[in-house]
Design a protein around this motif. Structure first.
Motif, PDB file in Angstrom:
ATOM      1  N   GLU A 210       0.831  -1.202   0.000  1.00 51.04           N
ATOM      2  CA  GLU A 210       0.000   0.000   0.000  1.00 51.04           C
ATOM      3  C   GLU A 210       0.866   1.253   0.000  1.00 51.04           C
ATOM      4  O   GLU A 210       1.981   1.263   0.543  1.00 51.04           O
ATOM      5  CB  GLU A 210      -0.928  -0.002   1.219  1.00 51.04           C
ATOM      6  CG  GLU A 210      -1.934  -1.131   1.197  1.00 51.04           C
ATOM      7  CD  GLU A 210      -2.926  -1.037   2.338  1.00 51.04           C
ATOM      8  OE1 GLU A 210      -2.591  -0.438   3.385  1.00 51.04           O
ATOM      9  OE2 GLU A 210      -4.047  -1.557   2.185  1.00 51.04           O
ATOM     10  N   HIS A 230      -4.030   0.037  -4.602  1.00 51.21           N
ATOM     11  CA  HIS A 230      -2.785   0.143  -3.831  1.00 51.21           C
ATOM     12  C   HIS A 230      -2.728   1.364  -2.908  1.00 51.21           C
ATOM     13  O   HIS A 230      -1.705   1.607  -2.284  1.00 51.21           O
ATOM     14  CB  HIS A 230      -1.579   0.141  -4.772  1.00 51.21           C
ATOM     15  CG  HIS A 230      -1.283  -1.199  -5.350  1.00 51.21           C
ATOM     16  ND1 HIS A 230      -0.564  -2.168  -4.669  1.00 51.21           N
ATOM     17  CD2 HIS A 230      -1.624  -1.755  -6.539  1.00 51.21           C
ATOM     18  CE1 HIS A 230      -0.460  -3.249  -5.422  1.00 51.21           C
ATOM     19  NE2 HIS A 230      -1.097  -3.038  -6.561  1.00 51.21           N
ATOM     20  N   GLY A 232      -3.241   3.073   0.471  1.00 51.36           N
ATOM     21  CA  GLY A 232      -3.370   2.574   1.838  1.00 51.36           C
ATOM     22  C   GLY A 232      -4.337   3.391   2.673  1.00 51.36           C
ATOM     23  O   GLY A 232      -4.965   4.352   2.201  1.00 51.36           O
ATOM     24  N   LYS A 259     -10.920   2.985   4.268  1.00 50.83           N
ATOM     25  CA  LYS A 259      -9.554   3.528   4.273  1.00 50.83           C
ATOM     26  C   LYS A 259      -9.506   5.043   4.492  1.00 50.83           C
ATOM     27  O   LYS A 259      -8.419   5.604   4.579  1.00 50.83           O
ATOM     28  CB  LYS A 259      -8.863   3.191   2.947  1.00 50.83           C
ATOM     29  CG  LYS A 259      -8.577   1.723   2.735  1.00 50.83           C
ATOM     30  CD  LYS A 259      -7.851   1.513   1.403  1.00 50.83           C
ATOM     31  CE  LYS A 259      -7.485   0.057   1.184  1.00 50.83           C
ATOM     32  NZ  LYS A 259      -6.761  -0.141  -0.108  1.00 50.83           N
TER      33      LYS A 259
END
Length: 318
Positions: A210, A230, A232, A259
Protein backbone atom coordinates in the motif's frame (compact mmCIF):
# COMPACT_ATOMS: atom_id res chain seq x y z
CA UNK A 1 1.14 27.82 -43.90
CA UNK A 2 1.14 24.05 -43.44
CA UNK A 3 -0.98 22.64 -40.64
CA UNK A 4 -2.41 19.34 -39.45
CA UNK A 5 -6.19 19.59 -39.48
CA UNK A 6 -8.52 17.12 -37.78
CA UNK A 7 -11.78 17.53 -39.72
CA UNK A 8 -13.69 15.19 -37.43
CA UNK A 9 -12.73 12.30 -35.14
CA UNK A 10 -10.57 9.87 -37.12
CA UNK A 11 -10.30 12.13 -40.18
CA UNK A 12 -7.18 14.29 -40.59
CA UNK A 13 -4.89 15.69 -43.26
CA UNK A 14 -1.99 18.09 -43.69
CA UNK A 15 -3.37 21.20 -45.37
CA UNK A 16 -2.42 24.68 -46.52
CA UNK A 17 -4.07 27.41 -44.46
CA UNK A 18 -3.82 31.17 -44.49
CA UNK A 19 -1.22 32.41 -42.03
CA UNK A 20 -3.15 34.25 -39.30
CA UNK A 21 -2.81 38.01 -38.99
CA UNK A 22 -2.62 39.26 -35.39
CA UNK A 23 -5.00 41.97 -34.28
CA UNK A 24 -4.84 44.20 -31.24
CA UNK A 25 -3.77 42.27 -28.16
CA UNK A 26 -2.64 39.24 -30.15
CA UNK A 27 0.69 37.59 -30.95
CA UNK A 28 1.65 35.48 -33.95
CA UNK A 29 4.14 32.81 -32.94
CA UNK A 30 6.38 30.85 -35.26
CA UNK A 31 6.28 27.31 -33.93
CA UNK A 32 9.67 25.77 -33.11
CA UNK A 33 8.25 22.69 -31.43
CA UNK A 34 4.96 21.27 -30.17
CA UNK A 35 4.73 18.19 -28.00
CA UNK A 36 2.42 15.30 -28.79
CA UNK A 37 0.22 14.74 -25.74
CA UNK A 38 -2.16 11.95 -24.82
CA UNK A 39 -4.93 14.51 -25.11
CA UNK A 40 -4.09 14.91 -28.83
CA UNK A 41 -4.72 11.21 -29.37
CA UNK A 42 -8.08 11.49 -27.62
CA UNK A 43 -9.00 14.57 -29.71
CA UNK A 44 -8.17 12.59 -32.83
CA UNK A 45 -10.33 9.64 -31.72
CA UNK A 46 -13.16 11.79 -30.30
CA UNK A 47 -12.64 10.57 -26.75
CA UNK A 48 -12.45 14.07 -25.26
CA UNK A 49 -14.04 17.43 -25.97
CA UNK A 50 -12.87 19.57 -28.91
CA UNK A 51 -14.28 21.94 -31.52
CA UNK A 52 -13.96 20.28 -34.95
CA UNK A 53 -12.44 20.95 -37.37
CA UNK A 54 -9.39 21.75 -35.26
CA UNK A 55 -5.63 22.10 -35.59
CA UNK A 56 -4.45 20.25 -32.45
CA UNK A 57 -1.31 20.78 -30.41
CA UNK A 58 -1.09 22.69 -27.14
CA UNK A 59 2.45 22.10 -25.82
CA UNK A 60 3.96 24.95 -27.82
CA UNK A 61 7.38 26.62 -27.88
CA UNK A 62 8.30 29.18 -30.51
CA UNK A 63 9.48 32.68 -31.30
CA UNK A 64 7.45 35.84 -31.74
CA UNK A 65 6.78 36.62 -35.40
CA UNK A 66 4.52 39.65 -34.92
CA UNK A 67 3.04 41.25 -31.80
CA UNK A 68 2.06 44.56 -30.26
CA UNK A 69 3.46 43.44 -26.90
CA UNK A 70 6.56 41.32 -27.53
CA UNK A 71 9.68 41.79 -29.64
CA UNK A 72 10.08 39.79 -32.81
CA UNK A 73 12.40 36.84 -32.25
CA UNK A 74 11.66 36.58 -28.51
CA UNK A 75 11.49 32.93 -27.45
CA UNK A 76 8.14 32.12 -25.84
CA UNK A 77 5.94 29.33 -24.59
CA UNK A 78 2.16 29.33 -24.66
CA UNK A 79 -0.42 28.76 -21.97
CA UNK A 80 -3.13 27.17 -24.12
CA UNK A 81 -5.98 27.86 -21.69
CA UNK A 82 -7.74 31.22 -21.72
CA UNK A 83 -10.55 32.01 -19.30
CA UNK A 84 -13.03 34.88 -19.55
CA UNK A 85 -12.42 36.38 -16.12
CA UNK A 86 -16.10 37.25 -15.75
CA UNK A 87 -18.14 34.08 -15.16
CA UNK A 88 -18.98 32.78 -11.70
CA UNK A 89 -16.10 30.28 -11.65
CA UNK A 90 -13.52 32.85 -12.75
CA UNK A 91 -14.76 35.24 -10.07
CA UNK A 92 -14.34 32.46 -7.49
CA UNK A 93 -10.70 31.99 -8.53
CA UNK A 94 -11.32 28.77 -10.47
CA UNK A 95 -10.56 29.70 -14.09
CA UNK A 96 -10.07 26.05 -15.03
CA UNK A 97 -13.87 25.72 -14.85
CA UNK A 98 -14.54 28.89 -16.81
CA UNK A 99 -17.93 28.73 -18.53
CA UNK A 100 -16.37 30.33 -21.62
CA UNK A 101 -13.01 28.57 -21.56
CA UNK A 102 -11.01 28.60 -24.79
CA UNK A 103 -8.03 26.35 -25.38
CA UNK A 104 -5.39 26.54 -28.09
CA UNK A 105 -5.31 23.21 -29.90
CA UNK A 106 -8.71 22.17 -28.56
CA UNK A 107 -11.28 24.88 -29.24
CA UNK A 108 -8.95 27.11 -31.30
CA UNK A 109 -6.15 26.36 -33.82
CA UNK A 110 -3.09 24.91 -32.14
CA UNK A 111 0.59 24.24 -32.54
CA UNK A 112 0.73 21.48 -35.15
CA UNK A 113 1.26 24.21 -37.72
CA UNK A 114 3.98 26.55 -38.88
CA UNK A 115 2.39 29.46 -37.00
CA UNK A 116 -0.13 29.87 -34.19
CA UNK A 117 -2.11 32.95 -33.20
CA UNK A 118 -2.79 33.54 -29.50
CA UNK A 119 -3.82 36.33 -27.17
CA UNK A 120 -0.99 38.26 -25.53
CA UNK A 121 -2.14 37.01 -22.12
CA UNK A 122 -1.24 33.46 -23.18
CA UNK A 123 2.37 34.31 -24.07
CA UNK A 124 5.21 33.68 -21.61
CA UNK A 125 8.68 34.87 -22.65
CA UNK A 126 11.62 32.83 -21.49
CA UNK A 127 15.36 32.84 -21.81
CA UNK A 128 16.88 30.97 -24.71
CA UNK A 129 16.88 27.35 -23.60
CA UNK A 130 16.92 24.20 -25.73
CA UNK A 131 13.58 24.08 -27.52
CA UNK A 132 13.29 20.41 -26.51
CA UNK A 133 13.18 21.62 -22.90
CA UNK A 134 10.99 24.66 -23.51
CA UNK A 135 8.26 22.48 -25.00
CA UNK A 136 7.71 20.95 -21.55
CA UNK A 137 6.59 24.23 -19.97
CA UNK A 138 2.88 23.50 -20.45
CA UNK A 139 2.93 19.86 -19.26
CA UNK A 140 5.09 20.90 -16.31
CA UNK A 141 2.57 23.61 -15.41
CA UNK A 142 -0.16 20.96 -15.32
CA UNK A 143 1.98 18.68 -13.14
CA UNK A 144 2.59 21.59 -10.76
CA UNK A 145 -1.18 21.96 -10.30
CA UNK A 146 -1.36 18.29 -9.28
CA UNK A 147 1.63 18.72 -6.98
CA UNK A 148 -0.02 21.77 -5.41
CA UNK A 149 -2.97 19.60 -4.41
CA UNK A 150 -0.86 17.13 -2.43
CA UNK A 151 2.37 18.91 -1.46
CA UNK A 152 1.28 19.59 2.12
CA UNK A 153 0.84 15.88 2.80
CA UNK A 154 3.38 13.53 4.35
CA UNK A 155 4.17 10.53 2.18
CA UNK A 156 6.52 7.67 2.95
CA UNK A 157 5.53 5.69 -0.16
CA UNK A 158 4.45 7.15 -3.52
CA UNK A 159 3.22 5.19 -6.54
CA UNK A 160 3.08 6.71 -10.02
CA UNK A 161 1.25 4.55 -12.58
CA UNK A 162 2.56 5.25 -16.08
CA UNK A 163 6.22 6.12 -16.70
CA UNK A 164 5.71 8.29 -19.75
CA UNK A 165 6.93 11.86 -19.79
CA UNK A 166 4.27 13.04 -17.32
CA UNK A 167 5.00 10.21 -14.89
CA UNK A 168 8.71 11.00 -15.06
CA UNK A 169 8.10 14.71 -14.43
CA UNK A 170 6.01 13.81 -11.37
CA UNK A 171 8.77 11.46 -10.21
CA UNK A 172 11.49 14.10 -10.54
CA UNK A 173 9.45 16.80 -8.78
CA UNK A 174 8.35 14.47 -5.97
CA UNK A 175 11.96 13.34 -5.49
CA UNK A 176 12.88 16.96 -4.77
CA UNK A 177 9.97 17.98 -2.53
CA UNK A 178 9.58 14.68 -0.64
CA UNK A 179 13.21 13.73 0.13
CA UNK A 180 13.50 10.27 1.62
CA UNK A 181 10.17 9.06 0.29
CA UNK A 182 10.07 5.75 -1.58
CA UNK A 183 8.93 6.63 -5.11
CA UNK A 184 7.95 3.84 -7.48
CA UNK A 185 6.87 4.21 -11.11
CA UNK A 186 4.83 1.40 -12.63
CA UNK A 187 5.22 0.82 -16.38
CA UNK A 188 4.23 -2.11 -18.61
CA UNK A 189 6.52 -1.18 -21.53
CA UNK A 190 9.88 -2.80 -20.73
CA UNK A 191 11.89 -0.55 -23.08
CA UNK A 192 10.36 2.57 -21.58
CA UNK A 193 10.97 1.29 -18.06
CA UNK A 194 14.63 0.60 -18.88
CA UNK A 195 15.03 4.07 -20.45
CA UNK A 196 13.57 5.81 -17.41
CA UNK A 197 15.71 3.83 -14.98
CA UNK A 198 18.95 4.49 -16.87
CA UNK A 199 18.30 8.11 -17.87
CA UNK A 200 16.64 9.57 -14.78
CA UNK A 201 17.65 7.18 -11.99
CA UNK A 202 14.03 6.70 -11.02
CA UNK A 203 12.82 3.36 -9.75
CA UNK A 204 10.46 1.46 -12.04
CA UNK A 205 8.92 -1.63 -10.48
CA UNK A 206 5.71 -3.56 -9.91
CA UNK A 207 3.48 -2.01 -7.23
CA UNK A 208 3.84 -3.81 -3.93
CA UNK A 209 1.70 -3.26 -0.86
CA UNK A 210 0.00 0.00 0.00
CA UNK A 211 1.05 3.58 -0.75
CA UNK A 212 0.32 6.91 0.89
CA UNK A 213 -0.11 8.55 -2.52
CA UNK A 214 -0.93 7.03 -5.90
CA UNK A 215 -0.91 9.16 -9.06
CA UNK A 216 -2.62 7.93 -12.25
CA UNK A 217 -0.58 8.97 -15.30
CA UNK A 218 -1.35 6.17 -17.76
CA UNK A 219 -4.63 7.49 -19.16
CA UNK A 220 -6.32 4.11 -18.71
CA UNK A 221 -9.01 2.68 -16.49
CA UNK A 222 -6.60 -0.16 -15.74
CA UNK A 223 -4.14 2.36 -14.39
CA UNK A 224 -6.83 3.93 -12.21
CA UNK A 225 -7.72 0.49 -10.81
CA UNK A 226 -4.07 -0.17 -9.95
CA UNK A 227 -3.92 3.12 -8.09
CA UNK A 228 -7.19 2.44 -6.28
CA UNK A 229 -6.14 -1.04 -5.22
CA UNK A 230 -2.78 0.14 -3.83
CA UNK A 231 -3.84 3.23 -1.88
CA UNK A 232 -3.37 2.57 1.84
CA UNK A 233 -5.35 3.72 4.85
CA UNK A 234 -5.59 7.51 4.97
CA UNK A 235 -4.05 7.63 1.50
CA UNK A 236 -4.69 9.79 -1.54
CA UNK A 237 -5.39 8.92 -5.16
CA UNK A 238 -4.64 11.72 -7.63
CA UNK A 239 -6.29 11.26 -11.04
CA UNK A 240 -4.10 13.28 -13.38
CA UNK A 241 -4.22 11.80 -16.88
CA UNK A 242 -7.09 12.10 -19.34
CA UNK A 243 -9.10 8.87 -19.46
CA UNK A 244 -11.55 8.65 -22.35
CA UNK A 245 -14.79 10.38 -21.37
CA UNK A 246 -16.96 7.30 -22.06
CA UNK A 247 -14.90 4.92 -19.90
CA UNK A 248 -16.13 3.83 -16.48
CA UNK A 249 -14.84 1.50 -13.80
CA UNK A 250 -16.28 -0.44 -10.88
CA UNK A 251 -14.77 0.52 -7.53
CA UNK A 252 -15.82 -0.20 -3.98
CA UNK A 253 -17.33 2.72 -2.02
CA UNK A 254 -16.78 0.59 1.08
CA UNK A 255 -13.01 0.68 0.50
CA UNK A 256 -13.10 4.47 0.21
CA UNK A 257 -14.98 4.58 3.50
CA UNK A 258 -12.86 1.95 5.25
CA UNK A 259 -9.55 3.53 4.27
CA UNK A 260 -10.72 7.14 4.58
CA UNK A 261 -9.33 7.46 1.07
CA UNK A 262 -9.11 10.81 -0.67
CA UNK A 263 -9.69 10.84 -4.43
CA UNK A 264 -8.64 14.04 -6.20
CA UNK A 265 -8.77 15.15 -9.81
CA UNK A 266 -6.26 17.59 -11.31
CA UNK A 267 -7.61 19.56 -14.26
CA UNK A 268 -5.64 22.07 -16.36
CA UNK A 269 -3.03 24.49 -15.06
CA UNK A 270 -4.47 27.55 -13.29
CA UNK A 271 -1.82 29.98 -12.00
CA UNK A 272 1.15 27.62 -12.53
CA UNK A 273 2.60 28.62 -15.90
CA UNK A 274 4.94 31.31 -14.56
CA UNK A 275 6.42 28.88 -12.03
CA UNK A 276 6.87 26.28 -14.78
CA UNK A 277 8.81 28.80 -16.90
CA UNK A 278 11.13 29.56 -13.98
CA UNK A 279 11.84 25.86 -13.49
CA UNK A 280 12.47 25.38 -17.22
CA UNK A 281 14.90 28.32 -17.23
CA UNK A 282 16.72 27.07 -14.13
CA UNK A 283 17.99 23.96 -15.88
CA UNK A 284 17.51 21.94 -12.71
CA UNK A 285 15.60 19.28 -14.63
CA UNK A 286 16.87 18.34 -18.09
CA UNK A 287 13.48 17.55 -19.55
CA UNK A 288 14.96 17.54 -23.06
CA UNK A 289 16.19 14.01 -22.31
CA UNK A 290 12.56 12.92 -22.58
CA UNK A 291 12.39 13.77 -26.30
CA UNK A 292 12.93 10.59 -28.29
CA UNK A 293 11.02 11.34 -31.52
CA UNK A 294 11.16 14.49 -33.72
CA UNK A 295 8.45 14.53 -36.39
CA UNK A 296 7.14 16.64 -39.25
CA UNK A 297 3.39 17.18 -39.69
CA UNK A 298 2.95 14.00 -41.70
CA UNK A 299 4.78 12.13 -38.96
CA UNK A 300 2.45 13.56 -36.31
CA UNK A 301 -0.55 12.59 -38.43
CA UNK A 302 0.79 9.03 -38.77
CA UNK A 303 1.33 8.77 -35.00
CA UNK A 304 -2.17 10.02 -34.17
CA UNK A 305 -3.97 7.97 -36.80
CA UNK A 306 -2.17 4.72 -35.97
CA UNK A 307 -2.00 5.47 -32.24
CA UNK A 308 1.74 4.99 -32.42
CA UNK A 309 3.58 6.22 -29.35
CA UNK A 310 7.11 7.52 -28.95
CA UNK A 311 9.43 5.68 -26.60
CA UNK A 312 9.05 8.66 -24.27
CA UNK A 313 8.02 11.92 -25.97
CA UNK A 314 7.36 12.86 -29.58
CA UNK A 315 7.44 16.48 -30.72
CA UNK A 316 6.56 18.29 -33.93
CA UNK A 317 9.67 20.17 -34.97
CA UNK A 318 9.37 22.02 -38.31
Amino acid sequence: MKALLIESPGDSEVVDLETPVPGKGQTLVKVLACGICGTDYKIFSGETNANYPVVPGHEIAGVVEKSDAFEKGQMVVIDPNRSCGECSFCRKGMPQFCENLQATGVTEPGGFAEYVLVENSQVYPLKNVPVERAVFAEPLSCVLEGVKMVKHGFFDRILIVGAGSIGVIFGLVFKKIFPGAEIVLSEKDEKRAEFVTQTFELRVDEPKGEYDLAVECSGTTEGFKVCFDHVGKGGTLLQFSVIAKNRTIDISPFEIYRKEMKILGSYLNPFTMKEAVKIIESGEFLFEKLVTDRLDLNGVREYLSSHKKALMKGIFAP
